[in-house]
Design a protein around this motif. Structure first.
Motif, short mmCIF file in Angstrom:
data_model
loop_
_atom_site.label_atom_id
_atom_site.label_comp_id
_atom_site.label_asym_id
_atom_site.label_seq_id
_atom_site.Cartn_x
_atom_site.Cartn_y
_atom_site.Cartn_z
N LEU A 1 78.51 35.78 17.59
CA LEU A 1 78.47 35.16 18.84
C LEU A 1 77.26 35.70 19.81
O LEU A 1 77.02 37.10 19.53
CB LEU A 1 79.73 35.78 19.66
CG LEU A 1 81.08 35.40 19.16
CD1 LEU A 1 82.26 35.91 20.12
CD2 LEU A 1 81.16 33.99 18.89
N LEU A 2 76.71 34.88 20.12
CA LEU A 2 75.64 35.31 20.82
C LEU A 2 75.59 34.80 22.54
O LEU A 2 75.93 33.55 22.78
CB LEU A 2 74.15 34.47 20.51
CG LEU A 2 72.89 34.73 21.08
CD1 LEU A 2 72.25 36.03 21.37
CD2 LEU A 2 71.79 33.89 20.45
N ALA A 3 75.39 35.70 23.43
CA ALA A 3 75.56 35.41 24.87
C ALA A 3 74.28 35.38 25.41
O ALA A 3 73.63 36.36 25.51
CB ALA A 3 76.73 36.05 25.58
N ILE A 4 73.98 34.29 26.30
CA ILE A 4 72.87 34.44 26.90
C ILE A 4 72.87 33.71 28.07
O ILE A 4 72.97 32.57 28.49
CB ILE A 4 71.40 33.71 26.38
CG1 ILE A 4 71.20 34.05 24.86
CG2 ILE A 4 70.14 33.59 27.10
CD1 ILE A 4 70.12 33.20 24.11
N GLY A 5 73.12 34.61 29.11
CA GLY A 5 73.41 34.48 30.42
C GLY A 5 73.75 35.81 31.53
O GLY A 5 73.36 36.70 31.23
N GLY A 6 74.57 35.28 32.42
CA GLY A 6 75.05 36.19 33.44
C GLY A 6 76.44 36.69 33.20
O GLY A 6 76.86 36.51 31.94
N GLY A 7 76.85 37.19 33.85
CA GLY A 7 78.22 38.00 33.69
C GLY A 7 79.21 37.19 33.53
O GLY A 7 79.96 37.53 32.37
N SER A 8 79.34 35.80 34.02
CA SER A 8 80.34 35.05 33.45
C SER A 8 80.15 34.67 32.05
O SER A 8 81.28 34.49 31.19
CB SER A 8 80.54 33.75 34.49
OG SER A 8 80.59 34.24 35.77
N VAL A 9 79.09 34.31 31.90
CA VAL A 9 78.73 33.78 30.32
C VAL A 9 79.18 35.09 29.46
O VAL A 9 79.79 34.99 28.40
CB VAL A 9 77.25 33.51 29.96
CG1 VAL A 9 77.03 33.25 28.71
CG2 VAL A 9 76.95 32.19 30.79
N MET A 10 78.76 36.37 29.75
CA MET A 10 78.70 37.30 29.06
C MET A 10 80.27 37.63 28.70
O MET A 10 80.87 38.35 27.65
CB MET A 10 77.98 38.44 29.30
CG MET A 10 76.39 38.30 28.82
SD MET A 10 75.50 39.73 29.52
CE MET A 10 75.49 39.68 31.05
N ASP A 11 81.22 37.67 29.92
CA ASP A 11 82.42 37.70 29.84
C ASP A 11 83.03 36.94 29.09
O ASP A 11 84.30 37.24 28.46
CB ASP A 11 82.83 37.77 31.25
CG ASP A 11 82.90 39.34 31.96
OD1 ASP A 11 82.25 40.01 31.55
OD2 ASP A 11 83.42 39.31 33.22
N THR B 1 76.30 29.95 27.13
CA THR B 1 75.22 30.05 27.98
C THR B 1 75.83 29.17 29.16
O THR B 1 76.83 28.73 29.03
CB THR B 1 73.88 29.60 27.37
OG1 THR B 1 72.87 29.91 28.49
CG2 THR B 1 73.92 28.31 26.92
N ASP B 2 75.09 28.87 30.04
CA ASP B 2 75.27 27.69 31.19
C ASP B 2 74.01 26.79 31.15
O ASP B 2 72.97 27.14 30.43
CB ASP B 2 75.79 28.28 32.51
CG ASP B 2 74.61 29.15 33.13
OD1 ASP B 2 73.38 28.80 33.06
OD2 ASP B 2 74.94 30.52 33.55
N LYS B 3 74.44 25.72 31.78
CA LYS B 3 73.41 24.84 31.95
C LYS B 3 72.16 25.12 32.58
O LYS B 3 71.01 25.03 32.30
CB LYS B 3 73.94 23.47 32.37
CG LYS B 3 74.94 22.78 31.53
CD LYS B 3 75.60 21.27 32.41
CE LYS B 3 76.44 20.61 31.28
NZ LYS B 3 77.33 21.55 30.63
N GLY B 4 72.40 26.11 33.76
CA GLY B 4 70.97 26.54 34.43
C GLY B 4 70.26 27.43 33.61
O GLY B 4 68.85 27.17 33.59
#
Length: 383
Positions: free
Chosen positions: A91-101, A37-40
Motif C-alpha cells: 500500500l502506498l499513500a501519497i497525501g495528507g492525514g485523511s489519505v494516510m489514515d 491519494t486524493d484528486k487535489g
C-alpha cells in the motif's frame, strides 16, 4: 519507570527521497501496488514520480483518488472494500492525514476477518495484513508516524480515533518536493497542528522520557520554521524542517498522546467540517492558557529549548511566553480564530460542550480536568 516507543521501521528524508521507492520495490519484489491519494494531490502532479518508478519496474498499480477530507466511516469502508479486490502486496499513500489514515486502516483490514466497525468497538484485534508506505504532502498531521486513524462518525457529529501500534507504517518518505507548492494556508494550518502535537504531547499526563525527546524536537523545528515557510515559497530548508517536525510530532503522539486541544477540536470537524488544523489553531492558545498553571514546568522547559534569551526568567514568565508565542504564530499565519466565520453561534455551544466532553480518550491525558463549564468557557472564547 520504564517506557517504550514504536516508530516506522525505515524513514527516508530529503529532497528527491521519493526515489527510494525504487529500492523498496526491488528489495521486496513488489508486483502490485494500491495507491491511495486524493484528486487535489493527483492533479498537482505529486503522484507522477512514484507512478513512473512503478512503470520502470513493471509494477501493476491501481489508484484510489476519491478519498475525502475528514472521511466518514462509510467513506473509508467504501474505499477499502474496493481496494480489497486488487490483491496488492504493498500500500502506498501519497497525501495528507485523511489519505494516510485511510491507508493505515486498509493495511489492517484488507484480507482480515474483522471489519472497520469491529475496530471502532475494539481496536486491539487489528493485525497488520499488508505493508504500507506513507508519503505526506502536508507538514502537520504526523499520520505517517502514528498508530492512530481518525474517522468521522456522522450520526454522532464527531470523530473517533482507532488506535493500535500495528497501524504504524512500515516505511515513510519525507520528500520536501511534496510540499514545495503547498498553499500557504495549508502550510499554516498543518504546521500549527504539528506544533499542537508537540506541545500537547510534552504536557500530557502520559508523557515519557522517550516521547518528550520527539515532542521537544517537533516544537523546536516548527516554532523556528513555520513563519518563514508560510511567507517564503522558496524556503525549502524551513519546509524540510516542517516535515521533520510533523514527523517527530507523530512519533510523540504514539508515545504520549494529545490532550484537550485535539479533544475539543473533534466536534468542530465532525459536525461543522472545519479543517482539522484550523480548529486546533483556534483552540490552541485558549486551552494552553487554561492548562498553564498545571504544566508550568513543562512549558518552562519548552521555552528553554526555543528561546535561550529567557534563561534568567522565572518559570512562570517562561510558561506565559510559550502561550503567547502560540497565539503569535496563529496570528502571523493568518489562521481564522473565530467560530462565527464558520456559522457557529451561541446556540451551538451546548451541543459542542456535550460532544467535546465525550472525547475522554484525549481528555484523560490533560493535566487539568475540564468541567462542562470549563469547556463552555473555552468555546465561548473563540466565538
Amino acid at each position: 519507570m520504564t517506557c517504550a516507543i514504536q516508530i516506522p521501521s525505515s524513514i527516508h528524508a530529503g529532497k528527491g527521497s521519493i526515489d527510494t521507492l525504487s529500492e523498496i520495490i526491488e528489495r521486496d519484489s513488489v508486483k502490485r501496488i494500491v495507491l491511495f491519494t486524493d484528486k487535489g494531490v493527483r492533479n498537482a502532479g505529486l503522484c507522477e514520480r512514484a507512478l513512473s518508478i512503478c512503470n520502470a519496474h513493471k509494477v501493476e498499480y491501481q489508484i484510489f483518488d476519491g478519498i475525502a477530507a475528514e472521511p466518514s466511516v462509510q467513506d473509508v469502508d467504501r474505499v477499502i472494500q474496493a481496494a480489497s479486490d486488487v490483491n496488492a502486496d504493498l500500500l502506498l499513500a501519497i497525501g495528507g492525514g485523511s489519505v494516510m489514515d485511510t491507508a493505515k486502516l486498509a493495511s489492517v483490514l484488507i484480507g482480515a476477518s474483522y471489519t472497520l466497525q469491529d475496530l471502532l468497538r475494539d481496536a486491539s484485534q487489528a493485525r497488520k495484513m499488508i505493508r504500507s508506505i506513507m508519503v505526506p504532502t502536508t507538514c502537520g498531521t504526523g499520520s505517517e508516524a502514528t498508530c492512530n486513524a481518525i474517522v468521522a462518525i456522522p450520526e454522532e457529529r464527531s470523530k473517533k480515533g482507532i488506535v493500535n501500534t500495528v497501524m504504524i507504517p512500515d516505511e515513510v518518505i519525507l520528500d520536501v518536493n511534496m510540499i514545495a507548492r503547498l498553499p500557504k494556508g495549508s502550510i499554516a494550518a498543518t504546521g500549527v497542528d504539528a506544533l499542537a502535537h508537540g506541545i500537547e504531547c510534552y504536557t500530557s499526563k502520559k508523557a515519557t522520557m522517550l516521547s518528550n525527546i520527539y515532542a521537544l524536537a517537533c516544537v523546536k523545528l516548527i516554532f523556528s520554521s513555520i513563519e518563514r515557510a508560510y511567507v517564503d515559497p522558496d524556503a525549502f530548508e524551513a519546509k524540510m524542517h516542517m516535515m521533520l517536525g510533523a514527523f517527530y510530532g507523530g512519533i510523540a503522539i504514539t508515545g504520549s498522546g494529545t490532550t484537550a486541544v485535539h479533544a475539543l477540536s473533534y466536534p468542530l470537524g465532525g459536525k461543522y467540517h472545519i479543517p482539522h488544523g484550523v480548529s486546533n489553531a483556534m483552540l490552541f492558545a485558549p486551552v494552553m492558557a487554561f492548562n498553564r498553571d498545571a504544566c508550568v514546568q513543562q512549558l518552562s522547559e519548552i521555552c528553554d529549548a526555543v528561546n535561550p534569551h529567557m534563561a534568567s526568567a522565572s518559570c512562570d514568565e517562561k510558561s506565559l511566553y510559550v502561550v503567547d508565542r502560540i497565539a503569535q504564530v496563529v496570528k502571523n499565519t493568518e489562521i481564522p480564530v473565530s467560530l462565527e466565520k464558520f456559522g457557529i453561534t451561541t446556540e451551538d455551544i451546548d451541543s459542542l460542550v456535550t460532544a467535546g466532553s465525550q472525547q475522554q480518550r484525549l481528555l484523560v491525558n490533560n493535566q487539568k480536568e475540564l468541567s462542562l463549564d470549563d469547556i463552555r468557557s473555552i468555546y465561548q472564547q473563540v466565538l
